[in-house]
Design a protein around this motif. Structure first.
Motif, PDB file in Angstrom:
ATOM      1  N   THR C 153       0.805  -1.044   0.081  1.00  0.00           N
ATOM      2  CA  THR C 153      -0.044   0.107   0.003  1.00  0.00           C
ATOM      3  C   THR C 153       0.889   1.124  -0.154  1.00  0.00           C
ATOM      4  N   GLY C 191      -2.333   7.278   2.077  1.00  0.00           N
ATOM      5  CA  GLY C 191      -2.319   6.002   1.345  1.00  0.00           C
ATOM      6  C   GLY C 191      -1.564   5.185   2.459  1.00  0.00           C
ATOM      7  N   THR C 194      -3.676   4.177   5.193  1.00  0.00           N
ATOM      8  CA  THR C 194      -4.626   3.186   5.014  1.00  0.00           C
ATOM      9  C   THR C 194      -3.916   1.789   5.252  1.00  0.00           C
ATOM     10  N   ASN C 263     -11.344  -0.872   9.691  1.00  0.00           N
ATOM     11  CA  ASN C 263     -11.384  -1.191   7.986  1.00  0.00           C
ATOM     12  C   ASN C 263     -12.219   0.088   7.344  1.00  0.00           C
ATOM     13  N   ALA C 266      -9.864   2.831   7.359  1.00  0.00           N
ATOM     14  CA  ALA C 266      -8.876   2.828   6.384  1.00  0.00           C
ATOM     15  C   ALA C 266      -9.477   3.174   4.914  1.00  0.00           C
ATOM     16  N   TYR C 267     -10.709   2.626   4.617  1.00  0.00           N
ATOM     17  CA  TYR C 267     -11.599   2.945   3.243  1.00  0.00           C
ATOM     18  C   TYR C 267     -11.572   4.564   3.422  1.00  0.00           C
ATOM     19  N   TYR C 268     -11.968   5.168   4.463  1.00  0.00           N
ATOM     20  CA  TYR C 268     -12.387   6.601   4.575  1.00  0.00           C
ATOM     21  C   TYR C 268     -10.980   7.177   4.091  1.00  0.00           C
ATOM     22  N   THR C 269      -9.918   6.912   4.725  1.00  0.00           N
ATOM     23  CA  THR C 269      -8.650   7.737   4.575  1.00  0.00           C
ATOM     24  C   THR C 269      -8.242   7.614   3.050  1.00  0.00           C
ATOM     25  N   MET C 270      -8.490   6.270   2.500  1.00  0.00           N
ATOM     26  CA  MET C 270      -8.443   5.974   1.111  1.00  0.00           C
ATOM     27  C   MET C 270      -9.135   6.889   0.012  1.00  0.00           C
TER      28      MET C 270
END
Lengths: 285, 264, 278
Positions: C153, C191, C194, C263, C266-270
């Protein structure tokens, strides 16, 4: 950082970059040094092809476990691959971008659910259904296949989506311009072009299924037995290690590490095939 | 900024170390038999209440781990529940701290209440495969056993003699999981430590002898095995104190109150 | 005989849609099944009390500590290694034989089953290095396990930083390392975060590798040399041994909420990261 200078930084970074590969080598070294001597002393054929596993009398044949692993993994593929590939095609070719944006991460959450939770659901929900409707002990090959089939869905779906999206737009446009329906385009053009990526997704799914431990221990019943039917209880290679590791000494423990060696080799072969398939996909792009 | 994160990490790490060293506790680790593990936990708690400077940690693992970790030094005390100790344990000082009965258990819905030793042996050997052969309903028997190397299984097979476990027996890796499997499956039969019988399962009589503490102490019930604590070399210091505590009147009472049988 | 393409089109789309909906329903079922039975048990006292009688009664406080401390420890080790590997791969070298080997090693490491990590951690950290069943052994094992996730990542995040940023930095006279430190890494940070969050999620849910290396002691650890039990291991033991199904559901619910939260974060940051890029 002035102290080390640019060259120094590069050297330090390179050394840390070797951490992954050196961990891999270290793992291989320790598993092999514990397991390989046993395999050679006991005999490769005796170990891999004998049917009897009875550590108390010194019998260490893992053929039933190999067959069980193969069956469980193939069964998981039968459950997981069609469902996963269908989902991937739908999301990448037919769903609107917004649905894709919401559904793909949702499905990837399936990968985040701990394997013990899958195992638990298998024991509480799936096994009684199988026992009451189909017979047998319920904790069975079938239960293992279904649970593992679900567990590999996120792997199959997300890698398949990536490969389908990697197919150039022009392929589809060409086909549609010739008067084909979208489904004809999908199955005659897009899927063919994305084939190696889809194959890679299935192989990585295979790797995940064959390596799964806790969920399988919980739902498959763990008999040392070559299954005659899907309702029989089975023990996979991974289950064999985790079940008996805590109780094993001497030869028995070495035999479990040797089981680990076999598992390690199988996984490395699958990984290599998958990485070649993915490279093919990327090369075609 | 990365440097700062790194420094913070190092401080945290150093902090954890200092907390660890600062207390200066003696620590004892027990590992082994899952049958004795709950008792060891309880005894450890009581012992630590009396000796706050000692930290006793209890790990499961199984009898073989008990023997192995006592010899390798991974644990100061190994726990093993075998009828006879194997070769590897010859160099260790062993103390019997308790005795344990092994109960044969079925689902409470099963109408069988008694099996002879021969019937029990035939069921686990796979010669008897249907409950009607021993007077029950016409349904197949699901045999549930422990994994190879388990102290309970080894003892069970040694006492019943001549057992070659049938191939399609389900294998579970602890007393608790045997209990859960038998509780969930009406047709199943398994065996487990007498101290772990509860309302979810039914212990049956063997040769008309009930599996109760009284019958075990009286020597009537046959399926009994000793529980050993194993120490490498001489017992000294807190390790000796802890084992002495287990053998004391109070320790033995804890063992008895929770379902095991006192050593003597 | 030829079926009208219109009908096959209709049939195919229906099947594909059905498969997707079915997959989502499975996820929904699992989450609801656990939460429905687990949420009533879950409460402040469940989280903050010590367990009694091996978890039969009382709360799960020590396992909460274990679940926090093991991933933190693992990531303290894996994050610097992972980031510097990805910096090397993305910024300091072209595709050479060495990078191919590194990449292949990373891919293989990612595919290794957790039971193998457990075996390795047990024989190497617990026995050979003599660390015993401890936070140290468990954390190091988890660190090796999540390393590939962080490398991948981070590398993707670093490669996503537009080249023009680097060019500006170089033209101002910055060295490569200065550019990496002041321009590339700060821009790739979301990133990278994430990847870290995904690794935390994986560590929280892990059982096989943890049970063989960190042990399963229910006491609150007083140093990194003490054994600890994570929620996942606690749930496994409670459920398998039938110690208390109530507490098992409660633990499972806490576990599910924790991994879902990590999780989603993580998706939110991404997502934010991608939105900012385009």
């Amino acid at each position: 950082m002035k102290l080390v200078g640019e060259k120094g930084v590069q050297r330090i970074l390179m050394i840390t970059a070797l951490s992954a590969i050196s961990s891999l080598l270290l793992i291989a070294l320790f598993i092999f040094s514990e397991g390989l001597p046993f395999i050679f002393n006991y005999g490769v054929g005796n170990f891999l092809l004998a049917n009897e596993w009875d550590p108390s009398t010194g019998h260490f044949g893992i053929f039933p476990m190999i067959m069980s692993s193969v069956w469980v993994t193939l069964g998981a593929m039968v459950v997981g691959a069609p469902l996963g590939i269908a989902g991937a095609i739908f999301l990448s070719e037919y769903a609107s971008p917004i649905i894709m944006k919401i559904v793909k991460p949702t499905i990837e959450l399936l990968a985040a659910i701990p394997s013990v939770v899958y195992g638990f659901i298998g024991v509480m929900v799936l096994a009684p259904i199988i026992r009451n409707n189909l017979g047998g002990p319920g904790l069975s090959l079938l239960a293992g296949c279904i649970i593992l089939g679900i567990m590999i869905l996120p792997t199959v779906i997300s890698i398949s989506i990536d490969s389908i999206l990697a197919v150039p737009r022009s392929y589809r446009e060409g086909s549609l311009a010739l008067g084909a329906t979208t489904w004809q385009t999908t199955h005659m053009v897009t899927i063919k072009a994305a084939r190696s990526g889809i194959v890679a997704s299935i192989i990585l799914g295979l790797g995940r299924a064959i390596g799964e431990t806790m969920a399988v221990i919980m739902v498959a019943g763990n008999s040392v037995n070559i299954p005659n039917s899907a309702l029989d209880s089975v023990r996979t290679l991974t289950a064999n290690i985790a079940l008996e590791m805590s109780y094993a000494t001497g030869m028995h423990r070495e035999a479990l590490f040797a089981t680990g060696v076999i598992l390690f080799i199988i996984i490395m072969i699958l990984n290599s095939i998958a990485s070649v398939a993915i490279r093919n996909r990327n090369a075609k792009k | 900024m990365f440097k700062r994160v790194f420094m913070l990490g190092m401080f945290l790490l150093a902090g954890i170390y200092m907390v660890g060293c600062g207390r200066g506790k003696t620590s004892i680790t027990l590992a082994g038999s899952t049958a004795f593990q709950p008792f060891a936990e309880k005894l450890a708690e009581q012992f630590m209440d009396k000796n706050p400077n000692v930290n006793v940690t209890v790990q499961g693992g199984g009898s073989a781990v008990g023997i192995q970790s006592a010899s390798s030094g991974a644990a100061q005390i190994g726990m093993a529940d075998l009828v006879t100790l194997p070769e590897e344990a010859k160099g260790l000082t062993s103390t019997v701290v308790a005795k344990d009965g092994i109960a044969i258990v079925v689902n409470p819905k099963n109408k069988i209440n008694n099996l002879t030793t021969d019937q029990a042996r035939d069921i686990f050997n796979g010669k008897i495969v249907n409950w009607k052969e021993v007077g029950g309903d016409d349904v197949p028997i699901t045999v549930v056993s422990r994994e190879a190397g388990s102290g309970t299984r080894t003892s069970f097979e040694q006492i019943l003699t001549n057992i070659t476990l049938k191939k399609d027996a389900l294998i579970q890796d602890s007393n608790g999981t045997i209990r859960e499997t038998v509780a969930n499956d009406v047709n199943s039969v398994g065996y487990l430590s007498h101290g772990l019988i509860n309302e979810k399962i039914k212990a049956i009589k063997i040769d008309d002898v009930e599996c109760t503490s009284e019958m075990i102490i009286a020597g009537q019930y046959k399926l009994v095995r000793p529980i050993f604590l194993l120490v490498k070399g001489e017992m000294v210091g807190e390790v000796k104190n802890f084992i002495d505590y287990i053998l004391s009147v109070e320790g033995q009472k804890t063992i008895k109150d929770n379902g095991l049988l006192p050593a003597k | 005989m030829r079926v009208n393409p219109k009908y096959t089109q209709w049939g195919a789309v229906t099947i594909l849609t059905g498969a997707t909906i079915f997959t989502i329903l499975i996820l929904v079922f699992i989450i609801f099944f656990i939460l429905e039975k687990g949420l009533p048990v879950l409460g402040l006292s469940f989280l903050t009390e010590n367990p009694q009688e091996m978890g039969k009664a009382g709360g799960i406080f020590p396992t909460l500590i274990g679940t926090i401390i093991l991933p933190v420890f693992a990531l303290l080790i894996a994050t610097p290694l992972g980031i510097s590997t990805s910096v090397y791969l993305a910024e300091y070298t072209k595709e050479t034989r060495i990078t191919k080997v590194i990449r292949f090693g990373t891919d293989c490491l990612a595919g290794i089953p957790s039971i193998i990590f457990g075996l390795f951690g047990y024989i190497f950290f617990v026995i050979t290095l003599g660390l015993g069943w401890s936070i140290l052994s468990g954390g190091l094992t988890l660190a090796v396990m999540v390393l590939p996730t962080i490398i991948r990542t981070s590398e993707e995040a670093i490669r996503a930083v537009p080249n023009s940023y680097r060019k500006v930095s170089f033209s101002l006279g910055a060295s490569r390392w200065q550019t990496v430190k002041k321009v590339v890494l700060p821009n790739a940070l979301p990133g990278i975060v994430t990847g870290i969050m995904l690794s935390v999620g994986r560590s929280i849910g892990e059982t096989a590798a943890v049970i063989f290396t960190a042990g399963s002691s229910l006491r609150i650890p007083s140093s990194v040399f003490d054994s600890t039990r994570t929620m996942a291991v606690h749930f496994y033991i409670l459920a398998r041994e039938g110690i208390s199904s109530e507490n098992a559901y409660g633990t499972a619910a806490t576990l599910i909420i924790a991994v879902l939260f990590v999780n989603l974060l993580a998706y939110y940051t991404m997502h934010r990261f991608i939105a900012k890029r385009s």
